[in-house]
Design a protein around this motif. Structure first.
Motif, PDB file in Angstrom:
ATOM      1  N   HIS A 131      -4.303  -5.128  10.582  1.00 26.09           N
ATOM      2  CA  HIS A 131      -4.959  -4.970   9.288  1.00 26.09           C
ATOM      3  C   HIS A 131      -3.932  -5.010   8.161  1.00 26.09           C
ATOM      4  N   ARG A 160       1.652   0.337  -5.807  1.00 27.47           N
ATOM      5  CA  ARG A 160       0.483   0.319  -6.706  1.00 27.47           C
ATOM      6  C   ARG A 160       0.927   0.380  -8.163  1.00 27.47           C
ATOM      7  N   PRO A 177       1.011   5.262   7.670  1.00 28.71           N
ATOM      8  CA  PRO A 177       1.520   6.630   7.705  1.00 28.71           C
ATOM      9  C   PRO A 177       1.825   7.146   9.098  1.00 28.71           C
ATOM     10  N   MET A 178       1.561   6.337  10.110  1.00 25.16           N
ATOM     11  CA  MET A 178       1.814   6.817  11.471  1.00 25.16           C
ATOM     12  C   MET A 178       3.110   6.191  12.005  1.00 25.16           C
ATOM     13  N   PHE A 222      -4.394  -1.171  13.259  1.00 26.36           N
ATOM     14  CA  PHE A 222      -3.839  -0.837  11.948  1.00 26.36           C
ATOM     15  C   PHE A 222      -2.720  -1.814  11.570  1.00 26.36           C
ATOM     16  N   THR A 278      -4.067   4.118  -0.873  1.00 29.84           N
ATOM     17  CA  THR A 278      -2.991   3.596  -0.020  1.00 29.84           C
ATOM     18  C   THR A 278      -3.106   4.108   1.410  1.00 29.84           C
ATOM     19  N   ASP A 286      -3.595  12.843   6.238  1.00 30.92           N
ATOM     20  CA  ASP A 286      -2.824  11.852   5.475  1.00 30.92           C
ATOM     21  C   ASP A 286      -2.957  12.104   3.970  1.00 30.92           C
ATOM     22  N   ARG A 345      -5.490   1.156  19.243  1.00 29.60           N
ATOM     23  CA  ARG A 345      -5.799   1.744  17.946  1.00 29.60           C
ATOM     24  C   ARG A 345      -4.715   1.412  16.931  1.00 29.60           C
ATOM     25  N   ILE A 348      -3.368  -7.813   4.985  1.00 31.29           N
ATOM     26  CA  ILE A 348      -3.375  -7.452   3.558  1.00 31.29           C
ATOM     27  C   ILE A 348      -2.052  -7.822   2.897  1.00 31.29           C
ATOM     28  N   ARG A 355       0.849  -1.197   0.000  1.00 29.36           N
ATOM     29  CA  ARG A 355       0.000   0.000   0.000  1.00 29.36           C
ATOM     30  C   ARG A 355       0.883   1.245   0.000  1.00 29.36           C
ATOM     31  N   SER A 356       1.533   1.457  -1.129  1.00 26.06           N
ATOM     32  CA  SER A 356       2.338   2.662  -1.311  1.00 26.06           C
ATOM     33  C   SER A 356       2.207   3.023  -2.786  1.00 26.06           C
ATOM     34  N   LEU A 357       2.589   4.230  -3.142  1.00 31.33           N
ATOM     35  CA  LEU A 357       2.442   4.645  -4.537  1.00 31.33           C
ATOM     36  C   LEU A 357       3.289   3.758  -5.443  1.00 31.33           C
ATOM     37  N   VAL A 393       4.024   0.996   5.050  1.00 33.71           N
ATOM     38  CA  VAL A 393       2.639   0.893   4.581  1.00 33.71           C
ATOM     39  C   VAL A 393       1.652   1.562   5.549  1.00 33.71           C
TER      40      VAL A 393
END
Lengths: 379, 270
Positions: free
Chosen positions: A313, A148, A331-332, A310, B203, B244, A306, A317, A143-145, A329
Motif C-alpha cells: 500500500h 505533509r 509506524p511498525m 501495508f 499519516t 499509533d 499483514r 502511494i 506520509r509523515s508530518l 512511512v
C-alpha cells in the motif's frame, strides 16, 4: 494504423468507467480463489486444454504492439495537453494527469521529453514561459508530518504559479492527496487514460497478433471471434479488461502470462505456417492454437501477509522507496527480509536499492489490497 | 376418568424404539450440521474479502434458528398426535414448564431469537455490555460470547438486552470510530493543535481515508481535553490505530511545545 474501438479521449478523474467482468465470470473466479485459499484446489489444468502444452518462456507480445499503444496514448495526451502546455500567456492553471501504476514508468516524462516540454522532478516551480511538467509527484509525497508540511508548501507554491503546470501521479497518490489535502482546490482539471474494454483489446490484438489463434482454456473458444455487433463472442477479453482495471498495458501483460503454446515432438513451440488461412472464429487450426489459461495468482506468504499489505500500500502511494524510507512511512517495525520475500512472490522488484511494485503484478496487488479492505485508488 | 385416559393416550403417537431412533437421528443430524457450520463458516469468512466477512459470520445464528425450527417441525409429528386440542394442551404444559422450571433459560433463548432479527449485535461486531467491551465471536442460543482486547472471553446472556443498553461500536459496518485523548495545559494557546493532530491521523497507515478526521476540545478543571477521532479501515486494527495516534500525536504535540498535562488524575471523561 487507425483504431475505431479505442477510447478517443482522456477520462476525467471521478468518472472512470471501470470495466466489469460478466457476473458468471466473477462468481466463477471468486469461487476458484476461495478454493485455492482453502487449499482444496491443487490442479488448475482445464479439461479443454490439449496435453502437450508448455508455457512460453519469452513474451508473445511483439514490440510493435507496445510501440503502437504508446504512440496512440501519446496522441491522447497531445490532444488534451500539448497546445495548453506550449501556451505562455495566462490564465495559468495546474492540471493533474493520473495514471495507474501499471502504466509504464516514466510515461509522462517520455511524452514531455519527446514533445520538448519543460520537465522538473523537484517540488519547485521554476520561472519559465510554457508549461512545466512534473512527471511523477509520488516521490514528493511522504506520509509523515514533515512530508505533509512540505506538500502544503508545494501546493501553495503551485497555487501562485506563473505558468501552467501538469502534475503526473499515480492513481493511489492522487486518491490519498485528494482525501487528505487541498490538492483538489489547487488542481483545476484531473484526467486519466480512458479504460480499454473488450472491443478495444480485441482490436489491439487483431492488429498485432491476429495471425495467432488465441483460445480460452475456460471456454475452448477463440477469444477474437466477433458477434454481429462486433463485440467478442467469448467473455475472456471482457474478463481480462476487468482484471486489468481497463489498463491496456496491464491487460496485455496478463494475457502474455496466460499463454500456453503447443509443442511439437522436439519440444519446440508450434509455429503457424506463414500462409496459414484462418478466420476469427477460432475453429480452425485446432492443432496450432495458442491457449490462454491464467496462471495461479501470487499470494502473500501467511507470515508476512499483514505487514506485506501495508508495504504494498505504501509503495503504491509513495512510488519506489528505499527500505529506510519505507520504515519512515510505516509506524511498525518491518521484519528483516520483507523486501526479498515480496520479491520472491513476484509482486515487487528492487532497482537501484529502491523497492517498487512490479508493473506486471499491479492487478494482483490491487486485488490483494481490495480483499483486505485497504483504502483503494479512486479515479 | 375414561375420557381423561383416552385424551392422554391420544396426545402421544405410538412411540416405539424406532421413533426414539428417528428423533435421536434428527437431533444428532441437526447438531452435526450446526457444529460443522460453526467450524467451517468462520474459517471460510476469514478467507473471503474483508467486506463479506461480517455478512458470512452472521449466517451462523440464522442457521441455528433454522435448524432448531426444522428439528422441531420434524420431531413433533413423530411424538405427538398433532390436533388443535392437543396443541393447546401441550402449549399450556410447556408454558407452565417454561414459566417455572427453565424461566431464565427461556428468557435468554427468546431474547436470542429477538437479537437475531433486531440485531443489537452481530457476529464480528464490537459491542459494550456493561463494563465488557469486545468482539462478538459467537452467538449461542442462550448467550453471546465476546473476546475482549485482553483476550478474555466473556459470556453474556441474551436476556440482558431486555434491561440494558447495548452499545455497538460499528453496528455491522466494517469500521468504527477510534479516539485518542490528550490532556494539554490550559494556560497556552491552542493554535496548531487541530492541524498537528489531523496530520497525525492522515499519516497513519491504518486510516480509512474516506472517513472524516475530527479534533474535539473540551475544557476540564485542570486541563484541556483534546480528542482525536478517526476511523481505521479494519475493525481489528482499532487498538493499533489508537496506539499509533496516541504515540505520534503525543510526540508531535510535545515537539510543537504544547505541554501535555501529566497530573493530577482527572477522573472519568465528561
Amino acid at each position: 494504423m487507425t483504431f475505431s474501438q479505442f477510447p478517443t479521449d482522456l477520462a476525467s478523474v471521478g468518472s472512470y468507467d471501470w470495466p466489469r467482468a460478466p457476473a458468471t465470470s466473477s462468481l466463477k473466479e471468486g469461487y476458484r480463489r476461495l478454493r485455492e485459499k482453502l487449499r482444496v484446489l491443487d490442479d488448475r489444468n482445464a479439461d479443454l486444454l490439449p496435453d502437450d502444452l508448455e508455457r512460453l518462456s519469452g513474451s508473445m507480445i511483439p514490440d510493435a504492439l507496445w510501440s503502437s499503444l504508446r504512440a496512440y496514448q501519446f496522441e491522447r495526451l497531445d490532444k488534451v495537453y500539448l497546445e495548453w502546455a506550449r501556451r505562455e500567456e495566462g490564465p495559468h492553471t495546474v492540471c493533474a494527469f493520473v495514471m495507474m501504476p501499471s502504466v509504464p514508468r516514466h510515461f509522462l516524462a517520455d511524452w514531455a521529453a519527446d514533445r520538448g516540454l519543460d520537465l522538473v522532478d523537484a517540488a519547485a516551480v521554476p520561472t519559465g514561459g510554457a508549461a512545466l511538467i512534473v512527471p511523477d509527484i509520488s516521490s514528493l509525497v511522504r506520509r509523515s508530518l514533515e512530508g505533509r508540511a512540505a506538500m502544503r508548501s508545494y501546493l501553495a507554491e503551485l497555487d501562485g504559479a506563473s505558468r501552467n503546470v501538469l502534475l503526473g501521479m499515480s492513481s493511489w497518490t492522487w486518491t490519498y492527496l485528494a482525501q487528505t489535502s487541498a490538492i483538489e482546490t489547487v488542481v483545476s482539471d484531473a484526467r486519466c487514460f480512458a479504460p480499454f474494454g473488450d472491443k478495444a483489446l480485441a482490436e489491439l490484438l487483431r492488429a498485432h497478433i491476429g495471425d495467432r489463434v488465441l483460445k480460452s482454456a475456460d471456454s475452448g473458444k477463440g477469444i477474437l471471434a466477433e458477434d454481429d455487433e462486433g463485440a467478442p463472442k467469448d467473455r475472456y477479453l471482457k474478463t481480462l479488461a476487468a482484471r486489468a482495471y481497463g489498463c491496456p498495458w496491464a491487460a496485455m501483460r496478463l494475457l502474455d502470462a496466460a499463454v500456453n503454446q503447443e509443442v511439437d515432438a522436439n519440444g519446440d513451440a508450434t509455429e503457424l505456417p506463414e500462409d496459414a488461412d484462418h478466420d476469427d472464429t477460432g475453429d480452425d487450426h485446432e492443432d496450432a492454437a495458442t491457449w490462454l489459461q491464467d496462471p495461479a495468482v501470487p499470494k502473500l506468504p501467511s507470515r508476512i501477509e499483514r505487514i506485506g499489505r501495508f508495504v504494498l500500500h505504501a509503495l503504491l502511494i509513495h512510488g519506489p522507496l528505499t527500505a529506510k524510507e519505507l520504515g519512515m512511512v510505516l509506524p511498525m517495525t518491518l521484519p528483516v527480509g520483507i523486501g526479498s520475500a515480496l520479491e520472491r512472490v513476484g509482486l515487487i522488484k528492487i532497482e537501484d536499492g529502491k523497492i517498487l511494485v512490479r508493473e506486471s503484478a499491479y492487478p494482483h496487488v490491487r486485488r490483494i489490497l481490495s480483499e483486505a479492505g485497504l483504502p483503494l485508488d479512486q479515479i | 376418568m375414561d375420557t381423561e385416559n383416552y385424551d392422554l393416550t391420544k396426545l402421544f403417537n405410538d412411540v416405539s424404539g424406532w421413533t426414539f431412533a428417528q428423533v435421536g437421528a434428527i437431533i444428532l443430524l441437526c447438531l452435526l450440521v450446526y457444529h460443522v457450520l460453526r467450524y467451517v463458516v468462520p474459517r471460510v469468512a476469514e478467507k473471503l474479502p474483508a467486506r463479506f466477512r461480517l455478512l458470512v459470520l452472521n449466517l451462523i445464528p440464522l442457521a441455528r434458528v433454522t435448524l432448531f425450527a426444522v428439528a422441531v417441525v420434524l420431531i413433533i409429528p413423530l411424538v405427538f398426535n398433532v390436533t388443535l386440542k392437543n396443541f393447546i394442551l401441550v402449549l399450556g404444559t410447556v408454558g407452565v414448564a417454561l414459566g417455572f422450571a427453565i424461566k431464565d433459560w427461556a428468557t435468554s433463548a427468546v431474547a436470542g431469537i429477538v437479537a437475531i432479527f433486531e440485531r443489537p449485535y452481530r457476529s464480528g461486531d464490537w459491542i459494550r455490555v456493561g463494563d465488557d467491551y469486545g468482539e462478538v465471536i459467537d452467538i449461542h442460543t442462550r448467550s453471546v460470547k465476546l473476546r475482549t482486547a485482553d483476550d478474555d472471553v466473556v459470556t453474556i446472556p441474551h436476556s440482558r438486552i431486555w434491561s440494558e443498553n447495548i452499545a455497538s461500536a460499528n453496528d455491522g459496518s466494517k469500521t468504527l470510530m477510534c479516539v485518542a485523548e490528550f490532556m494539554v495545559a490550559p494556560d497556552r494557546q491552542t493554535d496548531g493543535i487541530i492541524d498537528i493532530l489531523t496530520d497525525v491521523a492522515h499519516t497513519s497507515p491504518y486510516l480509512d481515508w474516506a472517513r472524516p478526521v475530527q479534533v474535539i476540545m473540551k475544557n476540564e478543571i485542570y486541563a484541556t481535553r483534546v480528542r482525536l477521532k478517526a476511523y481505521p479501515f479494519e475493525l481489528r486494527d482499532q487498538f493499533n490505530f489508537t496506539t499509533d495516534l496516541t504515540m505520534r500525536g503525543r510526540d508531535a504535540l510535545i515537539n510543537a511545545d504544547i505541554r501535555i498535562v501529566a497530573t493530577p488524575d482527572f477522573g472519568p471523561e465528561g
